[in-house]
Design an enzyme around this catalytic site. Structure first.
Site, short mmCIF file in Angstrom:
data_model
loop_
_atom_site.label_atom_id
_atom_site.label_comp_id
_atom_site.label_asym_id
_atom_site.label_seq_id
_atom_site.Cartn_x
_atom_site.Cartn_y
_atom_site.Cartn_z
N ASP A 131 16.87 6.88 -1.40
CA ASP A 131 16.33 6.23 -2.60
C ASP A 131 17.50 5.61 -3.37
OD1 ASP A 131 13.50 7.01 -4.51
OD2 ASP A 131 15.18 5.88 -5.36
N TYR A 137 3.34 -9.04 -5.49
CA TYR A 137 3.45 -7.65 -5.06
C TYR A 137 2.55 -7.41 -3.83
CZ TYR A 137 2.30 -2.71 -4.86
OH TYR A 137 2.04 -1.45 -4.40
N LEU A 156 17.39 4.84 -6.49
CA LEU A 156 17.21 5.27 -7.88
C LEU A 156 17.01 4.10 -8.84
CD1 LEU A 156 19.65 8.32 -8.27
CD2 LEU A 156 17.25 8.31 -7.59
N GLY A 160 -6.17 -10.81 -14.25
CA GLY A 160 -6.06 -10.34 -12.86
C GLY A 160 -6.77 -9.03 -12.58
N ASP A 161 -7.36 -8.37 -13.58
CA ASP A 161 -8.07 -7.11 -13.34
C ASP A 161 -9.46 -7.39 -12.77
OD1 ASP A 161 -6.20 -5.25 -14.08
OD2 ASP A 161 -6.96 -4.97 -16.12
N PHE A 203 8.15 4.68 1.37
CA PHE A 203 7.57 4.46 0.04
C PHE A 203 8.38 3.47 -0.79
CE2 PHE A 203 6.30 8.84 1.08
CZ PHE A 203 4.96 8.83 0.76
N PHE A 235 -5.53 3.23 -3.38
CA PHE A 235 -6.28 2.75 -4.54
C PHE A 235 -5.58 3.32 -5.79
CE2 PHE A 235 -9.59 -0.09 -3.09
CZ PHE A 235 -9.24 -0.12 -1.76
N TYR A 253 7.39 8.76 -7.82
CA TYR A 253 6.20 9.60 -8.10
C TYR A 253 5.50 10.03 -6.80
CZ TYR A 253 1.23 10.10 -9.57
OH TYR A 253 -0.07 10.49 -9.76
#
Ligand code: UDP
Length: 330
Positions: free
Chosen positions: A36, A146, A38, A285-286, A78, A174, A16
């Site tokens: 990449d 992560y 994929l 975790g939020d 990325f 963010f 993305y």
């Protein structure tokens, strides 16, 4: 440019954010090589005009050949696994891919004589006890593998800077959202708020799950700093042009927060569709409130976001309608 024009290597250019950055680089007249594997991206997301190589960032032989054959002048990295829940369930996968893979890429880039590396990092490198808005000085302290693997690469880059004068830009994203005419979010599974809101708007689901409405925020729902993927792509361009003294970590964020309810309200207005909410339990975790101070990137790199929440939603909705009309792949 001389007889042997240089290229920029974009790893994860089928994903993305990476594919939108490739669009932007090509528009600026750069030659781009996309690497990449994929595992998460889509070959059809790689913009025509880029050279696409299917392969892994941990494949040393492939990297050597690639750096030799394409006269790479800078790397924008990325390629990564980026699902928090998956990282908690299989940390070894994240260490292998995100840490060992990145280190291999960095070593081979240096062996090829490269001096500049732009790295996709994340606000997940921060600890969860910092005052909001977060500056780059806020304490790091990831609460999941992560974030830990992204921070490990950032730390390695900083030590390489001190040891070898290596120039790096770690862009701490963010909440990335929005779309270009051709490219937008295509996650499988989809977990993010804005795609879920637009799925409800499109009638693909009955309601948006609101993951907790009893947080200590004005309307009880979590607040996030939403950044348009095109503004984010621009930050990478500025990092490619910035002087070596500017090397280091940067928040990429708007400095303005919106609650889940505010996002849903704005989406009702933009789409003209009724969007139902379903109150669900909190997601572990939020954090309640995550907004960054973007002063460093604004003052040092001259970055200015061009989009606001309305244009995020308008672009993501247009992308969704085009997908529904099968003008672009789902
Ligand atoms: N969220 C929600 N419903 C959803 C997905 C997310 O209420 O279907 C909330 C989530 O709890 C968080 C915010 O929306 O407070 C943004 O979540 P997202 O997964 O988009 O990004 P995150 O902030 O977790 O990286």
């Amino acid at each position: 440019m001389g007889a042997n024009p240089t290229s920029i290597l974009v790893t994860g250019g089928a994903g993305y954010i990476g594919s939108v950055a490739v669009e932007r680089l090509l528009r600026r007249g750069e030659r781009v090589v996309v690497l990449d594997n994929l595992s998460r991206g889509y070959a059809d997301a790689v913009p025509a005009g880029a050279v696409f190589i299917q392969g892994d960032i941990a494949d040393r032989d492939l990297l050597r050949t690639l750096f030799r054959e394409h006269a790479i002048q800078a790397v924008v990295h990325f390629a990564a696994l980026a699902l928090v829940g998956e990282s908690v369930a299989a940390p070894e996968l994240y260490y292998r891919n995100n840490v060992i893979g990145s280190l291999t890429l960095i070593e081979e880039a240096r062996a090829a004589g490269l001096e500049r590396f732009v790295f996709s990092s994340t606000c997940a490198v921060y600890g969860d006890r910092n005052p909001v808005p977060l500056t780059e000085m806020a304490a790091t302290g990831p609460i999941n593998p992560y974030g830990e693997t992204k921070l490990a690469v950032e730390r390695a880059l900083e030590w390489l800077r001190r040891a070898h004068g290596f120039t790096y830009f770690a862009l701490r994203y963010f909440n990335v959202c929005g779309a270009t005419a051709e490219r937008g979010e295509r996650h499988e599974p989809e977990t993010h708020l804005i795609p879920h809101v637009l799925m409800a708007a499109a009638g693909e689901s009955d309601a948006v799950p609101v993951l907790g409405d009893d947080y200590p925020t004005p309307d009880g729902t979590c607040i996030r700093d939403y950044i348009h993927v095109e503004d984010l792509a621009e930050a990478h361009i500025l990092a490619l042009d910035a002087p070596p003294e500017a090397s280091g970590p940067y928040n990429v964020a708007t400095g303005r927060g919106y609650s889940v309810r505010e996002v849903i309200g704005a989406a009702r207005r933009i789409t003209g569709r009724p969007i139902r909410e379903k109150i669900c339990p909190r997601r572990p975790g939020d954090p309640p409130h995550l907004v960054a101070d973007p002063k460093k990137i604004q003052e040092t790199l001259g970055w200015r976001p061009q989009h606001d929440l309305d244009s995020v939603l308008r672009s993501a909705w247009a992308f969704k309608l085009r997908q529904a009309a099968r003008q672009i792949p789902k």
